[in-house]
Design an enzyme around this catalytic site. Structure first.
Site, PDB file in Angstrom:
ATOM      1  N   CYS A 264       7.053  -0.464   2.854  1.00 29.53           N
ATOM      2  CA  CYS A 264       5.875  -1.187   3.352  1.00 29.53           C
ATOM      3  C   CYS A 264       4.917  -1.605   2.234  1.00 29.53           C
ATOM      4  O   CYS A 264       4.458  -2.756   2.189  1.00 29.53           O
ATOM      5  CB  CYS A 264       5.139  -0.342   4.375  1.00 29.53           C
ATOM      6  SG  CYS A 264       4.948   1.395   3.907  1.00 29.53           S
TER       7      CYS A 264
ATOM      8  N   HIS B 115      -2.132  -1.036   5.063  1.00 28.17           N
ATOM      9  CA  HIS B 115      -2.249  -0.556   3.690  1.00 28.17           C
ATOM     10  C   HIS B 115      -3.099  -1.550   2.896  1.00 28.17           C
ATOM     11  O   HIS B 115      -2.985  -2.760   3.089  1.00 28.17           O
ATOM     12  CB  HIS B 115      -0.879  -0.502   3.007  1.00 28.17           C
ATOM     13  CG  HIS B 115       0.060   0.513   3.570  1.00 28.17           C
ATOM     14  ND1 HIS B 115      -0.338   1.589   4.335  1.00 28.17           N
ATOM     15  CD2 HIS B 115       1.411   0.629   3.450  1.00 28.17           C
ATOM     16  CE1 HIS B 115       0.727   2.317   4.665  1.00 28.17           C
ATOM     17  NE2 HIS B 115       1.792   1.744   4.146  1.00 28.17           N
TER      18      HIS B 115
END
Lengths: 348, 348
Positions: free
Chosen positions: B132, B252
């Site tokens: 990710c 994130h």
């Protein structure tokens, strides 16, 4: 000063997040106080606070408040320092200022005792306490700079809300509860109380601390860049900073990349240097998942360093993780520590 | 495939944080599904889930589950992918694997469609979905690399707990409430479910994501370093990473420092490149405090970039702030996007 070797101390901004920690630290350190005066804005005047079991009533800070004061610890915002620090100096007090008002003033020493204690003696009545995120970084990097030389620093910060005051901590608490309740988040303070827009900080990350400058950097980032060079007496040191506010109450963490001058340096050498440094504790063992975190550092006066490793490409590059309580070493303790060194060295 | 241009799809690990988002994304994208099969470990078999208003019962994934499957989206952990992906391929399915099992396998393309779509056609039955934190970074940096050349990347991450699964998100929720109630925090999952020690994540920052490797880096850091080079076909690109888990549920963020090859590049040039890039949105205006945050990016498929600024010392150095929903572009959406490209290009 009335009692030998005991001092008349004023704390300006005693009710603030840092002011409260200053009182705790003065008490913890058994600071030799003769008389203690707690000062504040007119808004907080009349508030009562306890110090060593005795109740004190806050008085509004005025020029006259500093008559007979030996050391005045300022932490009530830059504008109050700008207005009243010269008045305190005029009346014979030594000012230790925790705001950004005088930090870059050439006539004012900017001091982290582990790094540049000797600068204290050149004071002209005011000693500046650096920015919280700067203090812990230079404390960790100075032993490296001294032994190996330091050419470059790139830091990304992970900063606690208490650096923005008690109101910011209250906002994080309220927003966190709202989020857990499935309610809308109300943002009135963060990232900067006095700025135009506000964003939720709970379960979020805000890449803005203090206001933006014309060059696209925030003031917090420029503080880290400029203050680091001044404290280390290294105008040519390359420093880059990205400062980020996080949903953490206490302690700043920093991901720091450095390049040293000396060739062939090993991680073990760095660990030894850090481990032996004053005020810095090594917490670094990947085999036992040992590293500092904001929660583990909170309430402690030291700077903690872990995750020391060599860059995989740059022969002279290293990465570190630096954590410290932003209200203690980052503010109150560093200020009180300066006061202790002033007294110990008779630099009053 | 029974219906023309419609496909038999299997989702392995459908109840997980990523699996749930895969179903949502397949639905949002009106993916041309003929038959949908939801697979899981024996533990979750029998669980019921809704897709497009129809109830599906999860079946335990076995080699035979993949008979007649055209595309299998795997997100149930590396060991399940290692065991069952070859079985799916043997039965004629194309596997898009969201675990780290095959990412560095030379025979397996590692794909972020905006960066290296063409690699898909070299697949031998398995296409790997990158980590990710890698995906969003390479999506943001590829337009820079293509136009200006890229020699160096130093990234510090600000990562959400959902990347560690639903249990990690539950732990953050519980610990946050305990903290607000003034209770002790119980830590059983973070930083890594399968590791020895656990630390509280609520109102904290943990500089460990995935297990430590022998070189002192975590596996997450090594993923970012190695996967970036593979996806960009740039083995000599210098990449350094420090990965940090934070009390954030979704998205994130990354503080990224880059050095470009070309001289004289301006911030405006970078902004134009980023602004025109596929799948990337520029949110960058310091004068209006405009920048992306985890909360603002959550639920969106794009990668958001802000805080673009020139390094104050390095002529060819720039800093960026990159944010994206780790479960969408970082996982489910990138996987479904690969499947869409496979179909559009008839690379099945």
């Amino acid at each position: 000063m009335t009692q030998t070797n005991h001092y008349n101390i004023a704390v300006v901004g005693a009710t603030g997040a840092v002011g409260q920690k200053m009182l705790e630290t003065l008490e913890d350190r058994k600071f030799p106080i003769n008389e203690l005066k707690l000062l504040s804005s007119s808004r907080s005047a009349g508030t009562k606070m306890i110090f060593k079991g005795t109740e004190y009533t806050l008085e509004e800070a005025t020029p006259e408040s500093f008559e007979n004061i030996d050391i005045a610890l300022f932490s009530a915002g830059g504008s109050i320092s700008q207005k009243l620090a010269p008045e305190a100096v005029k009346r014979g007090a030594l000012v230790i200022d925790n705001t950004s008002a005088y930090r870059m003033d050439e006539k004012v020493p900017l001091v982290v005792p582990e790094v540049n204690e000797a600068d204290i003696k050149d004071h002209n009545g005011i000693i500046a306490n650096p920015n919280c995120s700067t203090i812990q970084m230079v404390a960790a990097l100075e032993p490296i700079r001294q032994k190996l030389g330091l050419s470059r620093v790139i830091v990304s910060t992970y900063q606690a809300v208490s650096g923005a005051g008690n109101e910011a901590a209250d906002e994080l608490r309220q927003q966190s509860q709202s989020f857990l309740n499935g309610e809308e988040l109300e943002a009135n303070i963060m990232p900067v109380g006095g700025d135009e827009k506000h964003y939720p900080i709970a379960f979020n990350a805000l890449p803005q601390i203090d206001k933006f400058q014309e060059n696209g950097y925030t003031f917090e980032e420029m503080k880290m860049i400029n203050e680091t060079k001044k404290i280390m007496h290294s105008p040519s040191l390359q420093v880059a900073a990205t400062c980020v506010r996080l949903p953490i109450f206490t302690s700043h963490a920093e991901s720091v990349y450095v390049e040293v001058d000396q060739a062939g340096v090993t991680v073990d050498q760095l660990k030894t240097l850090i481990g032996e440094a004053e005020g810095v504790l090594l917490e670094d063992d990947p085999t036992t998942q040992t590293y500092p975190t904001p929660l583990s550092a909170a309430g402690k006066r030291d700077v903690f360093v872990g995750r020391i490793r060599k860059d995989l490409d740059q022969e002279n590059g290293f990465h570190l993780w630096v954590v410290s309580d932003n209200l203690l070493k980052g503010a109150a303790w560093n200020s009180v520590q300066i006061a202790e060194r002033v007294i110990a060295n008779q630099w009053l």
